[in-house]
Design a protein around this motif. Sequence first.
Motif, PDB file in Angstrom:
ATOM      1  N   VAL A   1       1.097   4.262  -2.843  1.00 10.71           N
ATOM      2  CA  VAL A   1       0.924   5.696  -2.573  1.00 10.71           C
ATOM      3  C   VAL A   1       2.102   6.471  -3.173  1.00 10.71           C
ATOM      4  O   VAL A   1       1.931   7.470  -3.874  1.00 10.71           O
ATOM      5  CB  VAL A   1       0.824   5.958  -1.049  1.00 10.71           C
TER       6      VAL A   1
ATOM      7  N   SER B   1      -2.466  -4.863  -3.188  1.00  7.86           N
ATOM      8  CA  SER B   1      -2.139  -3.794  -2.244  1.00  7.86           C
ATOM      9  C   SER B   1      -1.494  -2.598  -2.943  1.00  7.86           C
ATOM     10  O   SER B   1      -1.762  -1.450  -2.583  1.00  7.86           O
ATOM     11  CB  SER B   1      -1.230  -4.319  -1.138  1.00  7.86           C
ATOM     12  N   THR B   2      -0.662  -2.846  -3.972  1.00  2.00           N
ATOM     13  CA  THR B   2      -0.054  -1.701  -4.651  1.00  2.00           C
ATOM     14  C   THR B   2      -1.119  -0.915  -5.418  1.00  2.00           C
ATOM     15  O   THR B   2      -1.067   0.309  -5.470  1.00  2.00           O
ATOM     16  CB  THR B   2       1.086  -2.131  -5.596  1.00  2.00           C
TER      17      THR B   2
ATOM     18  N   PHE C   1      -5.726  10.658  -2.895  1.00  4.89           N
ATOM     19  CA  PHE C   1      -6.360  11.522  -1.911  1.00  4.89           C
ATOM     20  C   PHE C   1      -5.363  12.134  -0.925  1.00  4.89           C
ATOM     21  O   PHE C   1      -5.734  12.881  -0.037  1.00  4.89           O
ATOM     22  CB  PHE C   1      -7.438  10.749  -1.132  1.00  4.89           C
ATOM     23  N   ILE C   2      -4.075  11.766  -1.074  1.00  5.44           N
ATOM     24  CA  ILE C   2      -3.061  12.332  -0.183  1.00  5.44           C
ATOM     25  C   ILE C   2      -2.278  13.357  -0.989  1.00  5.44           C
ATOM     26  O   ILE C   2      -1.598  13.006  -1.949  1.00  5.44           O
ATOM     27  CB  ILE C   2      -2.105  11.227   0.336  1.00  5.44           C
TER      28      ILE C   2
ATOM     29  N   VAL D   1       0.850  -1.199   0.000  1.00  6.79           N
ATOM     30  CA  VAL D   1       0.000   0.000   0.000  1.00  6.79           C
ATOM     31  C   VAL D   1       0.885   1.249   0.000  1.00  6.79           C
ATOM     32  O   VAL D   1       0.654   2.192  -0.764  1.00  6.79           O
ATOM     33  CB  VAL D   1      -0.961   0.001   1.216  1.00  6.79           C
TER      34      VAL D   1
ATOM     35  N   VAL E   1      -4.351  -0.740  -4.540  1.00  7.98           N
ATOM     36  CA  VAL E   1      -5.119  -0.016  -3.514  1.00  7.98           C
ATOM     37  C   VAL E   1      -4.359   1.244  -3.095  1.00  7.98           C
ATOM     38  O   VAL E   1      -4.932   2.334  -3.009  1.00  7.98           O
ATOM     39  CB  VAL E   1      -5.390  -0.931  -2.292  1.00  7.98           C
ATOM     40  N   GLY E   2      -3.062   1.105  -2.877  1.00  9.01           N
ATOM     41  CA  GLY E   2      -2.252   2.257  -2.473  1.00  9.01           C
ATOM     42  C   GLY E   2      -2.255   3.344  -3.535  1.00  9.01           C
ATOM     43  O   GLY E   2      -2.375   4.531  -3.227  1.00  9.01           O
ATOM     44  N   ARG E   3      -2.167   2.921  -4.805  1.00  7.65           N
ATOM     45  CA  ARG E   3      -2.140   3.886  -5.901  1.00  7.65           C
ATOM     46  C   ARG E   3      -3.452   4.672  -5.962  1.00  7.65           C
ATOM     47  O   ARG E   3      -3.454   5.883  -6.156  1.00  7.65           O
ATOM     48  CB  ARG E   3      -1.890   3.152  -7.228  1.00  7.65           C
ATOM     49  N   VAL E   4      -4.597   3.966  -5.750  1.00  8.38           N
ATOM     50  CA  VAL E   4      -5.903   4.623  -5.813  1.00  8.38           C
ATOM     51  C   VAL E   4      -6.104   5.527  -4.587  1.00  8.38           C
ATOM     52  O   VAL E   4      -6.547   6.667  -4.707  1.00  8.38           O
ATOM     53  CB  VAL E   4      -7.029   3.571  -5.936  1.00  8.38           C
ATOM     54  N   LEU E   5      -5.750   5.004  -3.393  1.00  9.25           N
ATOM     55  CA  LEU E   5      -5.874   5.800  -2.167  1.00  9.25           C
ATOM     56  C   LEU E   5      -4.963   7.013  -2.203  1.00  9.25           C
ATOM     57  O   LEU E   5      -5.311   8.085  -1.715  1.00  9.25           O
ATOM     58  CB  LEU E   5      -5.498   4.960  -0.937  1.00  9.25           C
ATOM     59  N   GLY E   6      -3.787   6.824  -2.806  1.00 13.74           N
ATOM     60  CA  GLY E   6      -2.763   7.872  -2.810  1.00 13.74           C
ATOM     61  C   GLY E   6      -3.241   9.144  -3.472  1.00 13.74           C
ATOM     62  O   GLY E   6      -2.752  10.242  -3.175  1.00 13.74           O
TER      63      GLY E   6
END
Lengths: 100, 239
Positions: B36, B151-152, B161-162, B32, B154-159
């Motif tokens: 990000v 997980s990578t 928003f950061i 994750v 998910v991290g890319r999609v969540l990222g």
Amino acid sequence: MSLEALITILGMAAVTYAIRAGGLLLANRLPTTGFVASWLKHVPGAVLASLVAPAVLTGGPAEAIAAAATALIYFVTRNLFATMAGGVLAVYLARLALGG
Amino acid sequence: MHAPAPYDARAQFWLGIRLFFPVAISIAAYGVVWGVLAGQAGLSVLEVALMSGLVFAGASQFVALDMWTPGSLPVLSIIIATAIVNLRMVLMSATLRPLVGHLPLPRALGTMFFVSDEQWAMTMAEVRKGNASVAFFLGTGVLSWFAWMASTLVGRVLGAFIDDPARYGLDFAFTATFLALLFGMWRGRGDLIPWLVAALAAIVSSRLIEGNWYIIVGGLVGSFAGALIETAKERRHVA
């Protein structure tokens, strides 16, 4: 996606698979003693040491404190994720404390 | 005479998955964070999927991100750095030979795609206990691949928003990860000089040469120093 990104990723995939397959093909021919064997053994550590050294040296006091905390967490937990998470938390807190 | 234990490939495959599960969770957490940082480095979702799916080697993917500058990618130096970081896998797949030796060569070579630190370590531990098999190794490998891929992404999609990862200290994830991997490679005092030589060579060359060649310079100089010292010592022992 740009062509150069695609070439880079495919190149990375090709060399990585060649290494994985190469070990199996060369299993009986890889030297187990001598200069080449010793060199192969030392490559990963040397690469990682060269990756971190300039980053730690050029960072500020917050990064130096966090690097020390990272080392401590590793030797207590021996866990890659805990070390990474602890290091990130340490640098976050150190930057807050030092106002950096 | 001992009768050979009945070999059940499916059971072995699931045993691999079950034993590897806690490790896979740790890999996913790490994935994750990589995802990000990949978004921050400018990798698209498709590029993340391709790199995680085809390269499937965490440490070298962290190095690649560190060097990733969209628009003017240092293609050759990223590929060389990947090869150098992953060179350790030569020794891992070489030690897996007894496990896959009975398979036809193309299939044996196919299984080698899954070689990476954690699967190798767990499979070798089972080999030592006398109950590992190719199916076990594949179980750990398949689970690990799915954990890393998912997980990578998910991290890319969540990222997305950061906005500023440095604000949360996430930029330090690189250094912390490389430090943890480095400490894990400590085999004794013989490592000290090559590591110091590598660090010094990297620091000096990072000042002298543009780009990320210092990783390659330091890695080569340090490992040669280590090999020179070790072979010199061995010769003295023989003499």
